[in-house]
Design an enzyme around this catalytic site. Structure first.
Site, PDB file in Angstrom:
ATOM      1  N   LYS A 136     -40.510 -36.567 -24.325  1.00 48.73           N
ATOM      2  CA  LYS A 136     -40.945 -37.831 -24.915  1.00 48.73           C
ATOM      3  C   LYS A 136     -39.939 -38.947 -24.624  1.00 48.73           C
ATOM      4  O   LYS A 136     -40.312 -40.063 -24.246  1.00 48.73           O
ATOM      5  CB  LYS A 136     -41.107 -37.652 -26.427  1.00 48.73           C
ATOM      6  CG  LYS A 136     -41.290 -38.936 -27.215  1.00 48.73           C
ATOM      7  CD  LYS A 136     -42.596 -39.619 -26.896  1.00 48.73           C
ATOM      8  CE  LYS A 136     -42.822 -40.817 -27.821  1.00 48.73           C
ATOM      9  NZ  LYS A 136     -44.063 -41.528 -27.519  1.00 48.73           N
TER      10      LYS A 136
ATOM     11  N   CYS B  51     -41.808 -47.571 -28.809  1.00 51.17           N
ATOM     12  CA  CYS B  51     -41.470 -46.481 -27.879  1.00 51.17           C
ATOM     13  C   CYS B  51     -40.457 -46.905 -26.816  1.00 51.17           C
ATOM     14  O   CYS B  51     -39.312 -46.487 -26.842  1.00 51.17           O
ATOM     15  CB  CYS B  51     -42.740 -45.951 -27.200  1.00 51.17           C
ATOM     16  SG  CYS B  51     -43.795 -44.979 -28.284  1.00 51.17           S
TER      17      CYS B  51
END
Length: 404
Positions: A205, A259
């Protein structure tokens, strides 16, 4: 209709609520948990507190049919998903206290063979730390739970589609946990489910978004160079991308969101000496926002010298990317704040067509702002802005390629 839930979703924000709605759509009972009672009330009324296409209908139907209910506290279930924020503390150091709090809240409810999954973006080793936290409190459950990590991979504005169709990386603390988590996600995800271990899934991720941050930094650095060299960066990139093995991204006013602007720090914080390129990309993208604010200041002073009066300035866009209402970590919001801090009796029009009001900024309609202003500053390439006809007498600062 009220049934015992199969899934408890802890965190009903930009990822938790759509995921809960998707699971509920598959006729699985979901108990959503959020610490904000207002959000709980909104969801239980069959409404949503965020802007996301198709989410309103999904939540309304799930609540109406009795498959989704929200509360401020968790209850006993078979599967627990932790989808809470992981902010920073100190100097860009990840804070997993929300993950810890969510985990502690369900520890008394856990029973043998339950499934516990973290989806929150987390530092490497977080899943193992939560495992240790659980087993320290409930030693009788040691090796009897299924514990895994599975990060989301969605694009705001297209979440409901991508939750279903995107591939997922799933890593358990052991093979049994991985297999159990894969079985769970396979019920509502059509994308491929890739098995690994928890640490690799956590790193995956972080690496995905760090890679994008580095690529954006290259485009933003090009824009700084081209500004000095008197070259149109948009044309340059378009021409360079004609090369069969070159794919340069588009520059902007920085990098924002929950993010790309955040995840690289999770790596840099733990591995500062080894992450030189990743750290430098963060510096470049942060600097681009400061540079944009300085360019606005310069244009303002030049206008005043040339015209003998203060300019009227339109700041176009506050969201962190086009066509959404999400202002988290937004470079455009930072630039607007920076410009207003340096205000000196100029008239400002702040525009964000995707939100109705803001607690700090007084918002103006984009057509009105473009018409009344002398200087138009494009910070976000919202679709509405691309329909504007800009007269030649306006000073335009296009930091996001609205005009190109």
């Amino acid at each position: 209709m009220s049934k015992k839930p199969s899934v408890v979703m802890i965190g009903m924000g930009y990822i938790g609520l759509p995921t809960a709605a998707l699971i509920a759509k598959n006729r699985t009972y979901v108990h959503g948990v959020d610490i904000n009672p207002k959000i709980v009330d909104i969801i239980n009324a069959g409404k949503i507190h965020i802007v996301e296409p198709e989410l309103d209908d999904a939540v309304a139907n799930a609540v109406k049919e009795g498959y989704l209910k929200a509360s401020t506290t968790p209850i006993e279930a078979n599967t627990y998903l932790v989808v809470v924020p992981t902010p920073f503390k100190g100097k860009n150091e990840p804070d997993i206290s929300f993950v810890e709090a969510a985990t502690k809240g369900i520890i008394p409810l856990l029973k043998e063979d339950d499934l516990y999954i973290i989806e929150s973006t987390s530092p490497i080793g977080t899943t193992e730390k939560m495992m240790e936290l659980i087993y320290k409190s409930r030693p009788e459950l040691k090796d009897k739970l299924n514990i895994a990590y599975c990060p989301e991979r969605v694009l705001p504005g297209n979440v409901m589609y991508e939750l279903v169709h995107n591939d997922r990386v799933i890593g358990g603390i052991d093979l049994k946990s991985t297999d159990r988590a894969v079985d769970f996600y396979s019920q509502f995800i059509k994308g491929d489910l890739h098995k690994t271990n928890a640490r690799t899934a956590e790193m995956c991720k972080l690496v995905e978004n760090s890679s994008r941050d580095v690529q954006i930094a290259f485009a933003n650095e090009l824009s700084l160079i081209c500004d000095k060299a008197d070259i149109n960066v948009w044309e340059l990139i378009e021409l360079a991308n004609k090369h069969p093995r070159v794919n340069i991204l588009q520059p902007g006013c920085g990098v924002g969101g929950h993010c790309i602007a955040v995840d690289p720090y999770f790596i840099v914080a733990d591995y500062p000496m080894e992450s030189q390129l990743i750290g430098k990309a963060r510096e470049i993208n942060n600097y681009k926002s400061f540079w944009c604010a300085e360019k606005v200041q310069t244009a303002k002073l030049q206008f005043e010298i040339k015209n003998g009066r203060k300019p009227r300035i339109a700041i176009m866009g506050l969201a962190f990317k086009p066509n959404i209402d999400d202002l988290r970590e937004s470079p455009a919001k930072y630039i607007a704040q920076k410009v207003l801090q340096n205000a000196n009796n100029e008239e400002y029009y702040i525009v964000e067509p995707n939100i109705e009001s803001h607690t700090v900024f007084k918002l103006t309609n984009y057509k009105v702002a473009a018409d009344k202003s002398d200087i138009i500053v494009f910070l976000v390439a919202h679709k509405e802005f691309k329909t504007l006809q800009i007269p030649e007498n306006k000073v335009v600062l296009d930091f996001c390629g609205v005009i190109k």
